[in-house]
Design a protein around this motif. Structure first.
Motif, mmCIF file in Angstrom:
data_model
loop_
_atom_site.group_PDB
_atom_site.id
_atom_site.type_symbol
_atom_site.label_atom_id
_atom_site.label_comp_id
_atom_site.label_asym_id
_atom_site.label_seq_id
_atom_site.Cartn_x
_atom_site.Cartn_y
_atom_site.Cartn_z
ATOM 1 N N HIS A 337 41.468 40.301 31.715
ATOM 2 C CA HIS A 337 41.125 41.714 31.617
ATOM 3 C C HIS A 337 39.695 42.055 32.007
ATOM 4 O O HIS A 337 39.405 43.221 32.277
ATOM 5 C CB HIS A 337 41.357 42.208 30.177
ATOM 6 N N ALA A 338 38.776 41.098 32.005
ATOM 7 C CA ALA A 338 37.363 41.439 32.191
ATOM 8 C C ALA A 338 37.072 41.802 33.639
ATOM 9 O O ALA A 338 37.730 41.333 34.573
ATOM 10 C CB ALA A 338 36.477 40.278 31.748
ATOM 11 N N SER A 339 36.038 42.635 33.782
ATOM 12 C CA SER A 339 35.536 42.952 35.114
ATOM 13 C C SER A 339 34.590 41.845 35.561
ATOM 14 O O SER A 339 34.205 40.974 34.784
ATOM 15 C CB SER A 339 34.819 44.308 35.083
ATOM 16 N N SER A 340 34.234 41.841 36.834
ATOM 17 C CA SER A 340 33.343 40.810 37.352
ATOM 18 C C SER A 340 31.956 40.967 36.732
ATOM 19 O O SER A 340 31.480 42.073 36.494
ATOM 20 C CB SER A 340 33.253 40.924 38.877
ATOM 21 N N GLY A 341 31.321 39.854 36.477
ATOM 22 C CA GLY A 341 30.007 39.875 35.864
ATOM 23 C C GLY A 341 29.778 38.630 35.032
ATOM 24 O O GLY A 341 30.445 37.600 35.196
ATOM 25 N N ARG A 342 28.873 38.723 34.110
ATOM 26 C CA ARG A 342 28.477 37.585 33.290
ATOM 27 C C ARG A 342 29.209 37.590 31.956
ATOM 28 O O ARG A 342 29.295 38.624 31.294
ATOM 29 C CB ARG A 342 26.970 37.606 33.050
#
Length: 427
Positions: A337-342
């Motif tokens: 579910h997470a968006s791209s990033g850290r």
């Protein structure tokens, strides 16, 4: 001491008969003997009532005081209550026989009314304590029988419950083995087959390319033009191919899932608990868990950053399994579910609690961080309706911990999963 004091008061109130007709020691000695026997009335009822009977008979023939008779009634009551069944029957019929014989003898030797009155007094002193003790004894025996019957019913109910539970666990183990394990086996086999076939083709292409590059030498020593295989572009190593890396991760996770499924099947089919030396997830394996998820995170443009202590404290097996499963499920949700990033995975061990947190970028519903449309909306997740979140919350609650998941209020655009587990949890 109470009986002894009461008997002394009765002797003092008796006046000149006690103090003048008989010596004081002769009046006090039967009371001392009966009070001593009364101390053993519950542990040695037969001996106590025997000593009391002899003492009262001697007392009645000498002075006939009332105090020893009152103590003797308590000995009769205790013998009927604590004595053996045969002693109860002897006292039951013996006291009746003595009362009847005394009444008939007094009626024959003296006035009828005096004989009847004396018989009633004897019955109150002998029959009444014995029958009272028998009634209370029967009531206690019935109560003990009811308690034993209730305990037996509880044991049978517990046995039925365990039988039903074991039957259900066996059925679950069978379903897990026949359905889930077979699918995991198929995934592992197919991924292994693809990897093996790819390696075989790479080896075959390498051998063919080498032969084509050499070509055939002409009479003048010139090299002939190579065929199509000689001009083929060199193949990238397997570790540089993202598809092959993904297949390797799939194979590794499917094999690991099969091992855990096998342990679960054995646990469900066993009627005993799991010992601490059972092959269970440990806190030291959290780093390896993150490394397993790193290839999939790289493909989703996610950067995994861990903050783990150098050495984890000694905790119970329940806490270790709970912490490991929460991190595992949180990483799965991040990849889904997470968006791209850290993504930051933290594990902080305090003196009394273990804090776990997983922070990931949260894109607006329907839009990713790069502007593309999301395949799966975020809105249901923000409402906390996921089965994974429910499982993590239940795991934390079972060990007395605290679980929280939702948008991070201190950092907008971030999703945070946080669990606080007590280190004092008993196994």
């Amino acid at each position: 001491m109470g009986f002894f004091a009461a008997c002394l008061i009765l002797y003092v109130l008796g006046g000149s008969r006690v103090m003048g007709d008989i010596p004081v020691w002769q009046a006090v000695l039967p009371v001392v003997v009966l009070c001593t026997a009364s101390a053993f009335r519950s542990t040695l009822p037969t001996a106590a009532v025997s000593v009391g009977t002899v003492t009262v008979l001697v007392e009645m023939t000498s002075s006939g005081g009332l105090g020893p008779v009152l103590v003797y009634t308590d000995l009769l009551y205790a013998a009927a209550l604590y004595g053996a069944p045969w002693l109860c029957r002897v006292l039951q019929f013996g006291t009746v026989a003595v009362t009847v014989a005394t009444t008939i003898t007094l009626i024959a030797l003296s006035d009828r009314s005096e004989g009847v009155t004396t018989g009633v007094i004897v019955a109150m002193l002998l029959i009444s304590p014995v029958w009272t003790g028998i009634l209370i004894r029967n009531h206690k025996e019935r109560a003990d029988a009811e308690r034993e019957r209730a305990a037996q019913i509880n044991r049978l109910a517990e046995l039925d419950r365990k039988t039903v539970l074991q039957t259900e666990r066996t059925r679950m183990a069978r379903e897990l083995h026949d359905l889930v394990a077979n699918h995991l086996s198929a995934i592992a086999i197919h991924s292994s087959a693809v990897l093996s076939l790819t390696e075989a083709r790479r080896a075959e292409n390498g051998e063919t390319g080498g032969a084509g590059a050499a070509g055939s030498a002409g009479p003048a020593g010139l090299t002939a033009t190579a065929g199509p295989t000689a001009t083929a572009a060199p193949t990238a190593p397997a570790e540089d191919d993202p598809v092959l890396r993904a297949l390797a991760v799939i194979r590794e996770n499917s094999v690991q899932g099969l091992a855990e499924m096998r342990r679960m099947v054995v646990l469900l089919r066993s009627d005993r608990g799991v010992d601490d030396d059972w092959d269970r997830p440990q806190l030291n394996a959290l780093g390896a868990l993150v490394e397993q998820a790193r290839p999939a995170a790289d493909a989703a443009a996610l950067t995994l950053h861990t903050e783990f202590p150098e050495t984890f404290p000694e905790v119970s097996s329940v806490i270790e399994v709970t912490a490991y499963r929460i991190v595992q499920e949180a990483l799965t949700n991040v990849l889904k579910h997470a968006s791209s990033g850290r993504v930051r995975i933290r594990c902080e061990a305090g003196a009394e609690q273990l804090t776990i947190s997983v922070d990931s970028p949260l894109a607006p519903p329907g839009v990713q961080s790069d502007g593309r449309t999301r395949q799966r909306p975020v809105a249901p997740l923000t409402n906390g309706a996921g089965a994974g979140l429910t499982g993590m919350s239940e795991r934390a609650a079972l060990v007395g911990g605290i679980f929280d998941a939702g948008p991070d209020r201190t950092a907008p655009g971030r999703w945070r999963v946080r669990a606080v587990l007590p280190l004092t949890q008993n196994t």
